[in-house]
Design a protein around this motif. Structure first.
Motif, mmCIF file in Angstrom:
data_model
loop_
_atom_site.group_PDB
_atom_site.id
_atom_site.type_symbol
_atom_site.label_atom_id
_atom_site.label_comp_id
_atom_site.label_asym_id
_atom_site.label_seq_id
_atom_site.Cartn_x
_atom_site.Cartn_y
_atom_site.Cartn_z
ATOM 1 N N ALA A 1 0.854 -1.188 0.000
ATOM 2 C CA ALA A 1 0.000 0.000 0.000
ATOM 3 C C ALA A 1 0.890 1.238 0.000
ATOM 4 C CB ALA A 1 -0.922 0.018 1.216
ATOM 5 N N MET A 2 0.302 2.358 -0.363
ATOM 6 C CA MET A 2 1.026 3.618 -0.308
ATOM 7 C C MET A 2 0.128 4.650 0.364
ATOM 8 S SD MET A 2 2.920 5.821 -3.304
ATOM 9 C CE MET A 2 4.050 4.512 -3.716
ATOM 10 N N GLY A 3 0.745 5.477 1.138
ATOM 11 C CA GLY A 3 -0.030 6.471 1.856
ATOM 12 C C GLY A 3 0.577 7.854 1.757
ATOM 13 N N TRP A 4 -0.227 8.833 2.134
ATOM 14 C CA TRP A 4 0.224 10.215 2.240
ATOM 15 C C TRP A 4 0.056 10.665 3.689
ATOM 16 C CZ3 TRP A 4 2.579 13.065 -1.438
ATOM 17 C CH2 TRP A 4 2.464 12.653 -2.781
ATOM 18 N N PHE A 5 1.042 11.389 4.147
ATOM 19 C CA PHE A 5 1.019 12.013 5.454
ATOM 20 C C PHE A 5 1.372 13.481 5.270
ATOM 21 C CE2 PHE A 5 0.880 8.396 8.416
ATOM 22 C CZ PHE A 5 1.104 7.354 7.535
ATOM 23 N N ARG A 6 1.114 14.263 6.298
ATOM 24 C CA ARG A 6 1.522 15.660 6.249
ATOM 25 C C ARG A 6 1.956 16.124 7.630
ATOM 26 N NH1 ARG A 6 -4.378 18.541 5.142
ATOM 27 N NH2 ARG A 6 -5.257 18.218 7.234
ATOM 28 N N GLN A 7 2.798 17.127 7.631
ATOM 29 C CA GLN A 7 3.251 17.697 8.892
ATOM 30 C C GLN A 7 3.402 19.196 8.742
ATOM 31 O OE1 GLN A 7 6.809 15.927 10.560
ATOM 32 N NE2 GLN A 7 6.227 16.600 12.610
ATOM 33 N N ALA A 8 2.671 19.912 9.570
ATOM 34 C CA ALA A 8 2.759 21.366 9.601
ATOM 35 C C ALA A 8 3.745 21.769 10.687
ATOM 36 C CB ALA A 8 1.378 21.954 9.875
ATOM 37 N N ASP B 1 -4.636 23.178 5.599
ATOM 38 C CA ASP B 1 -4.026 22.089 4.831
ATOM 39 C C ASP B 1 -2.549 22.371 4.541
ATOM 40 O OD1 ASP B 1 -7.075 21.879 2.988
ATOM 41 O OD2 ASP B 1 -6.385 20.478 4.532
ATOM 42 N N THR B 2 -2.095 23.555 4.850
ATOM 43 C CA THR B 2 -0.691 23.904 4.633
ATOM 44 C C THR B 2 0.218 22.993 5.436
ATOM 45 O OG1 THR B 2 -1.186 26.222 4.159
ATOM 46 C CG2 THR B 2 1.041 25.710 4.927
ATOM 47 N N ALA B 3 1.141 22.334 4.755
ATOM 48 C CA ALA B 3 2.037 21.372 5.410
ATOM 49 C C ALA B 3 3.026 20.825 4.397
ATOM 50 C CB ALA B 3 1.232 20.220 6.012
ATOM 51 N N LEU B 4 3.981 20.097 4.918
ATOM 52 C CA LEU B 4 4.873 19.304 4.088
ATOM 53 C C LEU B 4 4.221 17.928 3.940
ATOM 54 C CD1 LEU B 4 7.628 19.396 2.644
ATOM 55 C CD2 LEU B 4 8.632 18.449 4.744
ATOM 56 N N TYR B 5 3.968 17.536 2.708
ATOM 57 C CA TYR B 5 3.279 16.280 2.431
ATOM 58 C C TYR B 5 4.285 15.213 2.037
ATOM 59 C CZ TYR B 5 -1.297 18.463 2.655
ATOM 60 O OH TYR B 5 -2.439 19.098 3.098
ATOM 61 N N TYR B 6 4.181 14.056 2.697
ATOM 62 C CA TYR B 6 5.072 12.937 2.454
ATOM 63 C C TYR B 6 4.294 11.749 1.909
ATOM 64 C CZ TYR B 6 8.220 15.309 5.784
ATOM 65 O OH TYR B 6 9.019 16.198 6.435
ATOM 66 N N CYS B 7 4.917 10.997 1.009
ATOM 67 C CA CYS B 7 4.354 9.711 0.640
ATOM 68 C C CYS B 7 5.200 8.617 1.279
ATOM 69 C CB CYS B 7 4.294 9.535 -0.870
ATOM 70 S SG CYS B 7 5.858 9.735 -1.731
ATOM 71 N N ALA B 8 4.568 7.486 1.508
ATOM 72 C CA ALA B 8 5.247 6.384 2.176
ATOM 73 C C ALA B 8 4.659 5.068 1.705
ATOM 74 C CB ALA B 8 5.107 6.514 3.690
ATOM 75 N N VAL B 9 5.447 4.020 1.822
ATOM 76 C CA VAL B 9 5.057 2.694 1.330
ATOM 77 C C VAL B 9 4.957 1.702 2.479
ATOM 78 C CG1 VAL B 9 5.958 0.689 0.066
ATOM 79 C CG2 VAL B 9 5.887 2.917 -1.032
ATOM 80 N N PRO C 1 1.058 -6.707 4.724
ATOM 81 C CA PRO C 1 -0.184 -6.502 5.481
ATOM 82 C C PRO C 1 0.011 -6.313 6.977
ATOM 83 C CG PRO C 1 0.039 -8.782 4.758
ATOM 84 C CD PRO C 1 1.129 -8.014 4.075
ATOM 85 N N THR C 2 1.155 -6.714 7.498
ATOM 86 C CA THR C 2 1.370 -6.578 8.940
ATOM 87 C C THR C 2 2.495 -5.621 9.278
ATOM 88 O OG1 THR C 2 2.855 -8.484 8.952
ATOM 89 C CG2 THR C 2 0.517 -8.911 9.358
ATOM 90 N N THR C 3 2.991 -4.914 8.287
ATOM 91 C CA THR C 3 4.084 -3.983 8.547
ATOM 92 C C THR C 3 3.569 -2.558 8.594
ATOM 93 O OG1 THR C 3 4.639 -3.606 6.226
ATOM 94 C CG2 THR C 3 5.611 -5.530 7.263
ATOM 95 N N GLY C 4 4.404 -1.680 9.073
ATOM 96 C CA GLY C 4 4.091 -0.257 9.048
ATOM 97 C C GLY C 4 4.610 0.344 7.767
ATOM 98 N N TYR C 5 4.783 1.655 7.781
ATOM 99 C CA TYR C 5 5.316 2.352 6.613
ATOM 100 C C TYR C 5 6.837 2.211 6.629
ATOM 101 C CZ TYR C 5 0.678 4.150 5.715
ATOM 102 O OH TYR C 5 -0.648 4.246 5.421
#
Length: 118
Positions: A32-39, A89-97, A101-105
């Motif tokens: 899977a791939m996800g997006w996160f953000r951090q302001a 919504d202003t932030a630094l947006y990161y993608c991660a993999v 199924p049982t692991t984190g990013y």
């Protein structure tokens, strides 16, 4: 797996942006791939996630109904279409993999800045 995020920029409130994240390397292992953000001054926040196989999606509460995550398996690329953008919504947006199924990013990109002006 190496990740390259792009598409950030400056947009007015109410506007739209589309972020892209392209994976290279051992892409066969992606689950899977996800997006996160951090302001600035805030903790990292989950934005959205998509399963590589099947395409099921999940969203953070703050973006539901405004953001859409999608993928192009042939290009090993995930997109985040952001609409009705707000200054918060202003932030630094990161993608991660996620590798399984049982692991984190397991792998993270370098981030792309999104700034929404009021």
């Amino acid at each position: 797996v190496q990740l390259q995020a792009s598409g950030g920029g400056v947009v007015q409130a109410g506007g739209s942006l589309r972020l892209s994240c392209t994976a290279s390397g051992s892409t066969f292992s992606m689950y899977a791939m996800g997006w996160f953000r951090q302001a600035p001054g805030k903790e990292r926040e989950f934005v959205a996630r998509i399963r590589w196989s099947g395409g099921s999606t999940y969203y953070g509460d703050s973006v539901k109904g405004r953001f859409t995550i999608s993928r192009d398996n042939a290009k090993n690329t995930v997109y985040l279409q952001m609409s009705s953008l707000k200054p918060e919504d202003t932030a630094l947006y990161y993608c991660a993999v996620v590798s399984g199924p049982t692991t984190g990013y397991d792998y993270w990109g370098q981030g792309t800045q999104v700034t929404v002006s009021s």
